[in-house]
Design a protein around this motif. Structure first.
Motif, PDB file in Angstrom:
ATOM      1  N   PRO A   1      18.666  21.563  -1.206  1.00  0.00           N
ATOM      2  CA  PRO A   1      17.855  21.514  -2.427  1.00  0.00           C
ATOM      3  C   PRO A   1      16.811  22.619  -2.408  1.00  0.00           C
ATOM      4  O   PRO A   1      16.302  22.988  -1.343  1.00  0.00           O
ATOM      5  CB  PRO A   1      17.184  20.130  -2.343  1.00  0.00           C
TER       6      PRO A   1
ATOM      7  N   ARG B   1      14.242  11.421 -13.689  1.00  0.00           N
ATOM      8  CA  ARG B   1      14.533  11.844 -12.316  1.00  0.00           C
ATOM      9  C   ARG B   1      15.975  12.363 -12.205  1.00  0.00           C
ATOM     10  O   ARG B   1      16.232  13.410 -11.605  1.00  0.00           O
ATOM     11  CB  ARG B   1      14.322  10.676 -11.354  1.00  0.00           C
ATOM     12  N   GLN B   2      16.887  11.630 -12.809  1.00  0.00           N
ATOM     13  CA  GLN B   2      18.306  12.011 -12.780  1.00  0.00           C
ATOM     14  C   GLN B   2      18.521  13.379 -13.418  1.00  0.00           C
ATOM     15  O   GLN B   2      19.231  14.235 -12.869  1.00  0.00           O
ATOM     16  CB  GLN B   2      19.085  10.932 -13.537  1.00  0.00           C
TER      17      GLN B   2
ATOM     18  N   ARG C   1       8.794  13.915  -3.298  1.00  0.00           N
ATOM     19  CA  ARG C   1       9.889  14.648  -3.943  1.00  0.00           C
ATOM     20  C   ARG C   1       9.622  16.140  -4.053  1.00  0.00           C
ATOM     21  O   ARG C   1      10.506  16.900  -4.443  1.00  0.00           O
ATOM     22  CB  ARG C   1      10.153  14.055  -5.334  1.00  0.00           C
TER      23      ARG C   1
ATOM     24  N   CYS D   1      16.209  15.731 -13.900  1.00  0.00           N
ATOM     25  CA  CYS D   1      15.512  16.740 -13.093  1.00  0.00           C
ATOM     26  C   CYS D   1      16.388  17.212 -11.940  1.00  0.00           C
ATOM     27  O   CYS D   1      16.487  18.413 -11.661  1.00  0.00           O
ATOM     28  CB  CYS D   1      14.208  16.166 -12.530  1.00  0.00           C
ATOM     29  N   GLU D   2      17.014  16.263 -11.259  1.00  0.00           N
ATOM     30  CA  GLU D   2      17.856  16.600 -10.111  1.00  0.00           C
ATOM     31  C   GLU D   2      19.071  17.410 -10.556  1.00  0.00           C
ATOM     32  O   GLU D   2      19.503  18.344  -9.872  1.00  0.00           O
ATOM     33  CB  GLU D   2      18.283  15.328  -9.388  1.00  0.00           C
ATOM     34  N   LYS D   3      19.586  17.069 -11.730  1.00  0.00           N
ATOM     35  CA  LYS D   3      20.750  17.777 -12.263  1.00  0.00           C
ATOM     36  C   LYS D   3      20.403  19.243 -12.559  1.00  0.00           C
ATOM     37  O   LYS D   3      21.135  20.162 -12.205  1.00  0.00           O
ATOM     38  CB  LYS D   3      21.225  17.073 -13.546  1.00  0.00           C
TER      39      LYS D   3
ATOM     40  N   ALA E   1      17.741  20.932 -11.355  1.00  0.00           N
ATOM     41  CA  ALA E   1      17.325  21.609 -10.119  1.00  0.00           C
ATOM     42  C   ALA E   1      18.525  22.071  -9.310  1.00  0.00           C
ATOM     43  O   ALA E   1      18.483  23.124  -8.652  1.00  0.00           O
ATOM     44  CB  ALA E   1      16.443  20.687  -9.291  1.00  0.00           C
ATOM     45  N   ALA E   2      19.598  21.299  -9.353  1.00  0.00           N
ATOM     46  CA  ALA E   2      20.798  21.651  -8.599  1.00  0.00           C
ATOM     47  C   ALA E   2      21.437  22.939  -9.106  1.00  0.00           C
ATOM     48  O   ALA E   2      22.177  23.604  -8.373  1.00  0.00           O
ATOM     49  CB  ALA E   2      21.810  20.506  -8.659  1.00  0.00           C
TER      50      ALA E   2
END
Length: 207
Positions: A7, A99-100, A130, A102-104, A106-107
């Motif tokens: 990450p 959150r979901q 985080r 954001c992670e998508k 950021a990836a």
């Protein structure tokens, strides 16, 4: 889909209303840094056909949905200001989805580090683990009040009510790893952004 990719180094950027978080985030974008704005994601989730709309309708009823199919922000704002349980209920709906997303996003980031812009980062409590660092955009409270009154056409009392719903300036600064002062002279903030960009690039590449 699971990924073995490390990450990206993560910075949480926060500040009180009217501190100028967007202005500062835009300065980092000029260096090619990926900026993920949680407020923008929340707006997408609660826009017409947004992922949160069916659950918001189910939990709050048709009154929570505007004619265009989006969440009625004025209706919801009045409700959550007067009812802490409604506020918690809305947060339980939105926060996991934010959150979901954001992670998508950021990836997919290609910059050495990413910046998450989180207005209520200190209040939320779960962002500390985080992100690698917390950066606070800071200014005098009178500057906040003047900016928000001019920008949102609100009275001083309305702005103060919003500020009281957030942690105070001292609490926010106590949570900071890095501070960016953003008063009327933007050149000072630009210099600080450059310093932090170089520092964070070094931290990100040294991992």
């Amino acid at each position: 889909m699971p990924s073995d990719r490390t990450p990206p180094y993560a910075i949480g950027l926060t500040g009180g209303i009217g501190s100028g978080k967007t202005t500062i985030a835009n300065l980092f974008q000029e260096y090619g840094i990926s900026v993920i704005d949680t407020d923008a994601i929340a707006h997408q989730l609660s826009a017409p056909d947004g992922l949160a709309i069916p659950v918001i309708r189910q939990e709050f009823g048709d009154s929570a949905i505007a004619v265009n199919g989006a969440m009625d922000r004025n209706w919801m704002r009045e409700l959550v200001f007067s009812d802490s349980n409604a506020k918690k209920k809305l947060e339980r709906i939105l926060h996991p989805l934010i959150r979901q997303e954001c992670e998508k996003v950021a990836a997919l980031a290609t910059s050495a580090y990413v910046i998450f812009v989180v207005p209520l980062l200190v209040e939320s409590g779960n962002w500390r683990e985080r992100v690698n660092r917390i950066a606070v955009v800071d200014c005098m409270e009178q500057t906040q009040i003047s900016r928000v009154m001019a920008r949102n056409n609100l009275s001083k009392e309305q702005v103060l009510a919003i500020m009281r719903a957030q942690v105070n300036r001292e609490q926010r600064l106590a949570a900071a790893d890095d501070i960016i002062v953003n008063e009327t002279d933007l050149s000072t903030a630009k210099k600080r952004v450059q310093e932090l960009h170089e520092q964070w690039m070094g931290l990100a590449t040294a991992r």
